[in-house]
Design an enzyme around this catalytic site. Structure first.
Site, PDB file in Angstrom:
ATOM      1  N   ASP A  30       0.760  -1.147  -0.139  1.00 41.38           N
ATOM      2  CA  ASP A  30       0.086   0.025  -0.096  1.00 41.38           C
ATOM      3  C   ASP A  30       0.935   1.170  -0.090  1.00 41.38           C
ATOM      4  OD1 ASP A  30      -3.097   0.647   0.986  1.00 41.38           O
ATOM      5  OD2 ASP A  30      -1.802   2.107   1.158  1.00 41.38           O
ATOM      6  N   ASN A  87     -12.773  -3.000   2.639  1.00 44.26           N
ATOM      7  CA  ASN A  87     -13.527  -2.037   2.933  1.00 44.26           C
ATOM      8  C   ASN A  87     -14.713  -1.959   1.775  1.00 44.26           C
ATOM      9  OD1 ASN A  87     -12.306  -1.089   5.172  1.00 44.26           O
ATOM     10  ND2 ASN A  87     -10.721   0.059   3.801  1.00 44.26           N
ATOM     11  N   VAL A  96     -10.737   2.799  -3.690  1.00 44.73           N
ATOM     12  CA  VAL A  96     -10.545   2.189  -4.925  1.00 44.73           C
ATOM     13  C   VAL A  96     -11.585   1.180  -5.323  1.00 44.73           C
ATOM     14  CG1 VAL A  96      -8.621   1.195  -6.336  1.00 44.73           C
ATOM     15  CG2 VAL A  96      -8.035   2.804  -4.684  1.00 44.73           C
ATOM     16  N   HIS A 100     -10.289  -5.421  -2.985  1.00 42.54           N
ATOM     17  CA  HIS A 100      -8.942  -5.619  -2.398  1.00 42.54           C
ATOM     18  C   HIS A 100      -8.990  -6.058  -0.902  1.00 42.54           C
ATOM     19  CE1 HIS A 100      -9.834  -1.241  -2.345  1.00 42.54           C
ATOM     20  NE2 HIS A 100      -9.079  -1.213  -1.358  1.00 42.54           N
TER      21      HIS A 100
HETATM   22  P1  5GP Z   1      -9.628   1.399   0.045  1.00 47.81           P
HETATM   23  O1  5GP Z   1      -9.810   2.808   0.857  1.00 47.81           O
HETATM   24  O2  5GP Z   1     -10.350   1.367  -1.118  1.00 47.81           O
HETATM   25  O3  5GP Z   1     -10.073   0.215   1.075  1.00 47.81           O
HETATM   26  O4  5GP Z   1      -7.977   1.242   0.167  1.00 47.81           O
HETATM   27  C1  5GP Z   1      -7.454   1.753  -0.977  1.00 47.81           C
HETATM   28  C2  5GP Z   1      -5.931   1.702  -0.651  1.00 47.81           C
HETATM   29  O5  5GP Z   1      -5.124   1.951  -1.796  1.00 47.81           O
HETATM   30  C3  5GP Z   1      -5.671   2.783   0.490  1.00 47.81           C
HETATM   31  O6  5GP Z   1      -4.972   2.075   1.668  1.00 47.81           O
HETATM   32  C4  5GP Z   1      -4.481   3.551  -0.542  1.00 47.81           C
HETATM   33  O7  5GP Z   1      -3.447   3.841   0.312  1.00 47.81           O
HETATM   34  C5  5GP Z   1      -4.114   2.658  -1.285  1.00 47.81           C
HETATM   35  N1  5GP Z   1      -3.584   3.366  -2.615  1.00 47.81           N
HETATM   36  C6  5GP Z   1      -4.239   4.270  -3.409  1.00 47.81           C
HETATM   37  N2  5GP Z   1      -3.602   4.609  -4.441  1.00 47.81           N
HETATM   38  C7  5GP Z   1      -2.490   3.730  -4.407  1.00 47.81           C
HETATM   39  C8  5GP Z   1      -1.677   3.575  -5.657  1.00 47.81           C
HETATM   40  O8  5GP Z   1      -1.472   4.232  -6.547  1.00 47.81           O
HETATM   41  N3  5GP Z   1      -0.671   2.600  -5.264  1.00 47.81           N
HETATM   42  C9  5GP Z   1      -0.630   1.935  -4.287  1.00 47.81           C
HETATM   43  N4  5GP Z   1       0.168   0.881  -3.847  1.00 47.81           N
HETATM   44  N5  5GP Z   1      -1.583   1.812  -3.109  1.00 47.81           N
HETATM   45  C10 5GP Z   1      -2.489   2.969  -3.433  1.00 47.81           C
END
Ligand code: 5GP
Ligand code: ZN
Length: 114
Positions: A30, A87, A96, A100
């Site tokens: 992340d 999430n 996103v 995941h």
């Molecule tokens: P969500 O909030 O959708 O459960 O988690 C999305 C995760 O993706 C977040 O923890 C965020 O830090 C991570 N994330 C967002 N953009 C990127 C990216 O470009 N590369 C990586 N490796 N992680 C990302």
């Protein structure tokens, strides 16, 4: 080029620190880690979220959890433990929209702390 950030990572159109890959799943760090180890495990095939799952996706979801187990063991967290989280949707904190599984480890995540 696909608009989905995680599909771009799968296609190597966007950089990521990839830690594990097989035919169906990919795990990478992340970008804003919330623990000493914070990985995201994704299906290579685009699935928007838990809400978009159908019964045919059961095997791939199971695969994500088994990849998490493998990573947990490899990082030495089998005994001390770690957290898996998905999430779901706006109020669940999903940013996103490519399914995941978060793997968080390396510090205590209990509440209250201690
Ligand atoms: P969500 O909030 O959708 O459960 O988690 C999305 C995760 O993706 C977040 O923890 C965020 O830090 C991570 N994330 C967002 N953009 C990127 C990216 O470009 N590369 C990586 N490796 N992680 C990302
Ligand atoms: Zn995608």
């Amino acid at each position: 080029m696909t608009a989905c950030l995680f599909c771009q990572i799968v296609a190597r159109q966007s950089p990521a620190d990839i830690e594990y890959e097989d035919d169906e799943a990919l795990a990478f760090r992340d970008i804003y880690p919330k623990a000493p180890v914070h990985l995201l495990i994704i299906p290579k095939r685009h699935i928007e979220s838990v809400m978009a799952l159908s019964p045919e996706d059961a095997a791939v979801v199971g695969r994500l959890v088994l990849v998490a187990q493998r990573i947990g063991k490899a990082k030495g967290f089998a005994e001390r433990g770690y957290r898996l989280a998905i999430n779901c949707g706006p109020e669940g904190g999903q940013d996103v929209y490519h399914l995941h599984l978060h793997v968080l480890g390396g510090r205590s995540l209990t509440w209250p702390p201690g």
